[in-house]
Every structure is written in C-alpha cells, then in structure tokens.
Design a protein around this motif. Structure first.
Motif, PDB file in Angstrom:
ATOM      1  N   ARG A  34       0.882  -1.066   0.218  1.00  0.00           N
ATOM      2  CA  ARG A  34       0.148  -0.197  -0.125  1.00  0.00           C
ATOM      3  C   ARG A  34       0.585   1.330  -0.239  1.00  0.00           C
ATOM      4  NH1 ARG A  34      -5.142   1.405   1.094  1.00  0.00           N
ATOM      5  NH2 ARG A  34      -5.753   3.169   2.315  1.00  0.00           N
ATOM      6  N   ALA A  35       1.967   1.352   0.929  1.00  0.00           N
ATOM      7  CA  ALA A  35       2.886   2.993   0.876  1.00  0.00           C
ATOM      8  C   ALA A  35       3.294   2.873  -0.437  1.00  0.00           C
ATOM      9  CB  ALA A  35       4.233   1.870   2.461  1.00  0.00           C
TER      10      ALA A  35
ATOM     11  N   ALA B 124       3.984   5.662  -5.795  1.00  0.00           N
ATOM     12  CA  ALA B 124       3.355   5.706  -6.998  1.00  0.00           C
ATOM     13  C   ALA B 124       3.011   6.709  -7.325  1.00  0.00           C
ATOM     14  CB  ALA B 124       3.961   4.441  -7.710  1.00  0.00           C
ATOM     15  N   GLY B 125       1.515   6.947  -6.560  1.00  0.00           N
ATOM     16  CA  GLY B 125       1.071   7.932  -6.691  1.00  0.00           C
ATOM     17  C   GLY B 125       1.475   9.654  -6.654  1.00  0.00           C
ATOM     18  N   LEU B 126       1.855   9.880  -5.629  1.00  0.00           N
ATOM     19  CA  LEU B 126       2.544  10.645  -5.045  1.00  0.00           C
ATOM     20  C   LEU B 126       3.833  11.248  -6.375  1.00  0.00           C
ATOM     21  CD1 LEU B 126       2.858  10.681  -1.821  1.00  0.00           C
ATOM     22  CD2 LEU B 126       1.949  12.430  -3.203  1.00  0.00           C
ATOM     23  N   VAL B 127       4.331  10.514  -7.061  1.00  0.00           N
ATOM     24  CA  VAL B 127       5.404  10.928  -7.581  1.00  0.00           C
ATOM     25  C   VAL B 127       4.854  11.705  -9.113  1.00  0.00           C
ATOM     26  CG1 VAL B 127       7.115   9.623  -9.198  1.00  0.00           C
ATOM     27  CG2 VAL B 127       7.435   8.903  -6.868  1.00  0.00           C
TER      28      VAL B 127
END
Length: 85
Positions: free
Chosen positions: A3-4, A9-12
C-alpha cells in the motif's frame, strides 16, 4: 506492491503531472506583430521590429481570457531573456 508503494507511486506521478502543467509555454521570435496569428494564456512571443531601444525586444504575453479571446500585454524587455526554450 504494498500500500505504501502504491501511495508513493501515485505521489510521484502526481508531482510529474504538476511539473509538466506548470512548465512555461515556449516562446518564439517574429519580425512583426502582424505575424502573431494567435496566442495562448501565458505564452510569450518576442517581436523584433526595432520599436524598443537598443538591447531590448518587444515581448507580447497572453494575460487574460476575455469574450473576444486572449488579451495581451506588450512591453520592452532585455534581449538577454529573449531566447526560445
């Protein structure tokens, strides 16, 4: 993927999208203002028509969206900054 890892990956990807959207519009140099057929918000076009004093060039910038289209601001700026990206 944990999950982390998914969150990271979403933040990047989000950061990359913001950087791409915030990058300035490319600039071009024309010899007459009449050569400018259209301009977008934030776009800068330099006009090398000799109307500014030595060492300067006219910069036309699309600044505001109006019912008639994009309004512009014209000003003389240093030629050092007049380099297309």
């Amino acid at each position: 993927m944990t999950r982390a890892g998914i969150v990271r990956a979403g933040l990047v990807l989000g950061t990359l999208a913001l950087v791409a959207a915030a990058s300035p519009a490319s600039a071009e140099i024309v010899s007459r203002e009449s050569d400018i057929t259209s301009i977008r918000l934030g776009q800068r076009i330099w006009v090398d028509d000799g109307s500014c004093k030595a060492g300067e060039i006219k910069q036309v910038t699309g600044t505001k969206l109006t019912p008639q289209g994009v309004s512009t601001v014209k000003q003389c700026v240093s030629r050092r900054g007049a380099r297309p990206n």
